[in-house]
Design an enzyme around this catalytic site. Structure first.
Site, PDB file in Angstrom:
ATOM      1  N   CYS A 167       0.887  -1.159   0.000  1.00 24.78           N
ATOM      2  CA  CYS A 167       0.000   0.000   0.000  1.00 24.78           C
ATOM      3  C   CYS A 167       0.921   1.204   0.000  1.00 24.78           C
ATOM      4  CB  CYS A 167      -0.913   0.012   1.227  1.00 24.78           C
ATOM      5  SG  CYS A 167      -1.691   1.624   1.484  1.00 24.78           S
ATOM      6  N   CYS A 182      -0.320   4.092   2.661  1.00 20.19           N
ATOM      7  CA  CYS A 182      -0.208   3.953   4.129  1.00 20.19           C
ATOM      8  C   CYS A 182       0.382   2.588   4.373  1.00 20.19           C
ATOM      9  CB  CYS A 182      -1.521   4.196   4.853  1.00 20.19           C
ATOM     10  SG  CYS A 182      -3.029   3.658   4.040  1.00 20.19           S
ATOM     11  N   SER A 183      -0.424   1.635   4.804  1.00 18.94           N
ATOM     12  CA  SER A 183       0.059   0.259   4.860  1.00 18.94           C
ATOM     13  C   SER A 183      -1.147  -0.638   5.023  1.00 18.94           C
ATOM     14  CB  SER A 183       1.053   0.058   5.995  1.00 18.94           C
ATOM     15  OG  SER A 183       0.512   0.538   7.195  1.00 18.94           O
ATOM     16  N   CYS A 184      -2.171  -0.382   4.187  1.00 20.16           N
ATOM     17  CA  CYS A 184      -3.372  -1.198   4.189  1.00 20.16           C
ATOM     18  C   CYS A 184      -2.980  -2.670   4.104  1.00 20.16           C
ATOM     19  CB  CYS A 184      -4.252  -0.828   3.003  1.00 20.16           C
ATOM     20  SG  CYS A 184      -4.853   0.856   3.120  1.00 20.16           S
TER      21      CYS A 184
END
Lengths: 143, 239, 122
Positions: free
Chosen positions: B126, B129-131
């Site tokens: 991602c 963000c860091s989905c």
């Protein structure tokens, strides 16, 4: 010899100077003729949008979780469960509105935590004074 | 599935520094949580319930989904068409498992299972963000959250995958999946040779978290993620 | 000045037992694009918030799937959920995104999801 609080202030100012992003040009509230449209976009960019930026290889690490990191994650989820914010508002606040310096400078959950504090104040669930008093009171528990 | 945090790894990273004062993060975390409870925004019980839910999470259900898909072509088809429905067969209900009964706020309810073939290899990121598909895969690793991984994998995937120990021939298409909206992705890798006749349990063991993100491929005999340095916490949370 | 009222119940009422994005199903106008269509990502102004990555702007891609209906992130981030639209999963060639991507690996791709109002036919 400065009093401890002033020493702390001076050290804070030193660190703030050190963590300014390198912008390679003078950036002290420039006049409008110095900001062309490309610079306008660069300054107003969303700092989370990093895909494709050049970078050098680093060591890939795993990490243990701090207690406060776990609790921060849970607090943010539960705030959303109870409708204080939705996930998209949260991502905007955590990843964009913190600004470039905090975005790159603080731990991942550090941004989440600051944002959780801010939503309570922004939406008037607590006053800034209540938050400040609470922080001071929690700090005193550890003295 | 075992974790990387075993004691053999300790030499890879020095212990966290000892500090004799409470951190500002710890203070603020307590302050925010207590204020939210005092103001009636949520209850301590809500917080505890969510912590209990977090304790149930890990990569095992996603590994199980892959193993089932390898054994059952019809189920594989369902995985690719409707990952949320397919998750039910590994006891993950993306809507109702968690305390909200509308999914987790962070992860939404739209799992996509990205099927590799001998000529197509997926890897997930991602960039914004860091989905990450926490309900079926647990918490994301630290490296997945770094701006470095997010910057480079969409532009230099072959170099980054090589750093993870994965080199792919030119006739294999690498497809970087940038999980930027409400979908969450896991990779369904190709079943490796040498696993003929294996049971679902045996197959699930070689589907590591790294394989499900796509930075590794399953291999008989490999049941752990690659060894990496583990950054120590000052005040670690015990899962 | 009085305090604003935040309706903290509206999402939980809409999504309970259904899920999100499922709770927006059927609210979007008919999809303008179908699987296989070639589209270009508009370089819309991105003040304050967007989830359409800068690296996709102006690039061409192929629709691989219609994934769900949802308000765009840009609106939902301020809890504006009235304007629901289709989201598309798009496949970009690496060589389209990155001029220096080596021709030896010209088959490599990126897949990501973009809402309809960022797309134009090409």
């Amino acid at each position: 010899m400065l009093p401890p609080i002033r020493q702390k202030v001076m050290r804070h100012l030193d660190i703030v100077g050190l963590i300014q992003p390198a912008l390679h040009q003078q950036t002290h509230a420039p006049s409008p003729d110095m900001i062309d449209n490309a610079h306008f976009r660069a300054y107003t960019r969303s700092p989370h949008d990093v895909g494709g930026e050049p970078d050098i290889p680093i060591t890939w690490e795993e990490k243990e979780e701090e207690v406060w990191e776990h609790n921060t994650f849970v607090t943010c989820e539960v705030l959303a469960w109870r409708g204080v914010w939705n996930a998209e508002e949260r991502r905007r606040r955590q990843n964009v509105e913190v600004g470039q310096t905090q975005y790159l400078g603080l731990p991942y959950y550090g941004r989440w935590l600051l944002t959780a504090a801010k939503i309570l104040v922004d939406k008037q669930f607590v006053t800034a004074t209540e938050l400040q008093d609470k922080v001071a009171e929690v700090r005193r528990r550890y003295e | 599935m075992s974790d990387d945090h075993d004691h053999e790894d300790e030499h890879l990273h020095p212990p966290a520094p000892m500090v004799d004062e409470v951190s500002e993060f710890e203070v603020l975390e307590i302050a925010v949580r207590e204020l939210a409870i005092e103001k009636g925004l949520f209850t301590q019980e809500d917080h505890n319930q969510w912590t209990d839910y977090m304790h149930t999470l890990g990569p095992a259900p996603a590994a199980r989904l892959v193993a089932k898909a390898w054994l059952d072509p019809e189920y594989k088809k369902l995985c690719v068409e409707d990952g949320v429905k397919a998750s039910l067969d590994v006891n993950i209900d993306w809507v109702n498992t968690m305390p909200t009964k509308f999914g987790t706020p962070s992860d939404y309810c739209n799992l996509r299972v990205m099927e590799d073939t001998p000529t197509l290899k997926h890897v997930v990121v991602c960039t914004l963000c860091s989905c990450y598909p926490r309900p079926i895969l647990g918490q994301s690793p630290e490296w997945y959250r770094t701006p470095n991984y997010r910057r480079r994998i969409v532009r230099w995937p072959r170099q980054v995958l090589a750093e993870f120990g994965l080199q792919l021939p030119e006739d294999v298409e690498i497809r970087v999946v940038d999980s930027n909206q409400k979908s969450r992705m896991i990779v369904l890798p190709v079943r490796p040779e040498g696993t003929e006749g294996w049971t679902e349990d045996q197959l699930a063991e070689i589907v590591t978290r790294d394989c499900l993100i796509g930075v590794a491929v399953p291999k008989p005999g490999i049941t752990n993620n690659a060894k990496r340095p583990v950054r120590k916490a000052i005040n670690p949370y015990k899962h | 000045m009085s305090k604003p009222h935040y309706d903290r119940e509206h999402h939980v009422k809409k999504a309970t037992g259904i899920g999100d994005p499922q709770c927006f199903k059927g609210e979007a106008p008919p999809a303008k694009f179908k699987v296989g269509d070639r589209v270009r990502i508009k370089d819309l102004p991105d003040l304050f918030y967007t989830r359409t990555q800068a690296y996709t702007r102006g690039a061409e891609a192929t629709v691989s799937r219609l994934v769900y209906e949802s308000p765009p992130a840009e609106d939902e981030s301020w809890d504006n959920t009235e304007n629901v639209e289709w989201f598309y999963s798009l496949v970009f060639d690496m060589t389209e995104l990155w001029p220096d991507y080596h021709a030896a690996f010209a088959k490599d791709t990126v897949e990501t999801e973009i809402p309809e109002h960022y797309l134009e036919a090409c």
